[in-house]
Write a protein that holds these residues in place. Structure first.
Motif, short mmCIF file in Angstrom:
data_model
loop_
_atom_site.label_atom_id
_atom_site.label_comp_id
_atom_site.label_asym_id
_atom_site.label_seq_id
_atom_site.Cartn_x
_atom_site.Cartn_y
_atom_site.Cartn_z
N PRO A 22 6.56 -6.95 -30.59
CA PRO A 22 7.18 -5.75 -30.03
C PRO A 22 6.91 -4.47 -30.82
CG PRO A 22 8.73 -7.57 -30.01
CD PRO A 22 7.57 -7.99 -30.83
N PHE A 23 6.47 -4.60 -32.05
CA PHE A 23 6.19 -3.42 -32.86
C PHE A 23 4.73 -2.98 -32.71
CE2 PHE A 23 9.66 -5.70 -34.92
CZ PHE A 23 10.61 -4.69 -35.03
N ARG A 24 4.01 -3.59 -31.78
CA ARG A 24 2.66 -3.20 -31.46
C ARG A 24 2.63 -2.62 -30.05
NH1 ARG A 24 -0.31 -2.63 -35.60
NH2 ARG A 24 -2.16 -3.03 -34.30
N ALA A 25 1.52 -2.02 -29.69
CA ALA A 25 1.38 -1.40 -28.37
C ALA A 25 1.25 -2.48 -27.31
CB ALA A 25 0.16 -0.49 -28.36
N ASP A 34 10.03 -0.46 -27.06
CA ASP A 34 10.48 0.67 -26.25
C ASP A 34 10.88 0.24 -24.85
OD1 ASP A 34 11.00 3.45 -26.08
OD2 ASP A 34 9.16 3.71 -24.90
N TYR A 35 10.68 -1.04 -24.54
CA TYR A 35 11.06 -1.56 -23.22
C TYR A 35 12.43 -2.23 -23.34
CZ TYR A 35 6.22 -0.91 -21.72
OH TYR A 35 4.98 -0.36 -21.40
N GLY A 48 13.26 5.14 -22.68
CA GLY A 48 13.09 4.29 -23.85
C GLY A 48 14.34 3.47 -24.14
N SER A 49 14.24 2.60 -25.14
CA SER A 49 15.35 1.73 -25.51
C SER A 49 15.36 1.57 -27.03
CB SER A 49 15.22 0.37 -24.84
OG SER A 49 16.17 -0.54 -25.33
N TRP A 92 7.56 -9.60 -18.24
CA TRP A 92 7.22 -8.19 -18.53
C TRP A 92 5.95 -7.79 -17.79
CZ3 TRP A 92 2.80 -6.19 -20.65
CH2 TRP A 92 2.83 -4.85 -21.00
N MET A 93 4.95 -8.66 -17.78
CA MET A 93 3.71 -8.32 -17.10
C MET A 93 3.93 -8.14 -15.60
SD MET A 93 0.97 -10.80 -19.05
CE MET A 93 -0.40 -10.11 -18.13
N VAL A 94 4.80 -8.95 -15.02
CA VAL A 94 5.09 -8.82 -13.60
C VAL A 94 5.75 -7.47 -13.31
CG1 VAL A 94 6.47 -9.75 -11.70
CG2 VAL A 94 5.21 -11.30 -13.21
N ARG A 95 6.71 -7.09 -14.15
CA ARG A 95 7.41 -5.82 -13.92
C ARG A 95 6.50 -4.62 -14.15
NH1 ARG A 95 11.43 -6.76 -10.57
NH2 ARG A 95 12.95 -8.27 -11.36
N VAL A 96 5.67 -4.71 -15.17
CA VAL A 96 4.74 -3.59 -15.42
C VAL A 96 3.72 -3.48 -14.30
CG1 VAL A 96 2.94 -2.74 -16.98
CG2 VAL A 96 5.07 -3.61 -17.90
#
Length: 213
Positions: A22-25, A34-35, A48-49, A92-96
């Motif tokens: 999570p600390f990477r892009a 940030d998600y 952001g979160s 996450w990939m589905v939502r993005v």
């Protein structure tokens, strides 16, 4: 033992990669922290979160389950941690993909980033570690000892006479007489007359001795 060590190393490496991801892009330079975790169920937004309420939360829980599984040598716990990481990454990939219309991979920092690769890699290492681990040894149940042979009772048949006579006790007279014991008096009779008699020479007078008279 060696399988547990190798599996534990793989599982811990996978948990570390998952927590670090999570600390990477993750997408277009936006970090996974940030998600918001709620956006995975309601839809991705541009808001952001905080780190605590981000996608880091399920990954940290998976890392805690992994440590517990390594200590207990539980393949089930390690596999469950891998499924948690893999499941939230796929969600996450589905939502993005729904929010962006498509997912792209680009080398200029746009599209999917290395944070997603770390999350997928961590999930694979966790599942691989659970597969390699041999788990806890099974406890061996002690087999019951075989029953001891029962001793002959007084009500049963009497044992055989020793010394190879083949006759039960109380029916044959020792010392070769061949006469049975007296079952009423439990006494042993004398030997049969004449069986073991030794002839005795009658005493002679002094005058009959040789050399006398």
């Amino acid at each position: 033992m060696i399988r547990n060590v190798v599996g534990s190393v793989l599982a811990l490496a996978g948990a570390t990669a998952a927590v670090w991801s999570p600390f990477r892009a993750w997408y277009d330079g936006r970090h996974g922290s940030d998600y918001a975790i709620g956006d995975l169920f309601t839809g991705i937004t541009g808001t952001g979160s905080g780190v605590i309420g981000s996608i880091l939360l399920p990954f940290a829980f998976a890392a805690l389950v992994t440590v517990l599984g390594v200590v207990l040598r539980s393949r089930l716990l390690v596999a469950a941690a891998g499924l948690v990481v893999l499941g939230f990454t796929v969600l996450w990939m589905v939502r993005v993909g729904q929010a962006e219309g498509s997912l792209v991979v680009s080398g200029d920092g746009r599209g999917l980033g290395d944070g997603v690769a770390n999350a997928f890699g961590g999930a694979v290492l966790l599942l691989l570690g659970a597969l390699v681990m041999s788990g806890r040894p099974k406890a061996h149940r002690l087999e019951p000892a075989p029953p001891r042979p029962t001793q002959p009772t007084l009500d049963g048949p009497p044992p055989e006479e020793p010394y190879g006579t083949g006759q039960p006790y109380g029916t044959g007279q020792p010392y070769g007489t061949g006469q049975p014991y007296d079952t009423e008096t439990r006494s042993m009779p004398y030997a049969a007359p004449g069986r073991f008699d030794v002839p005795v020479e009658p005493p002679r007078d002094r005058d009959d001795r040789p050399g006398t008279g």
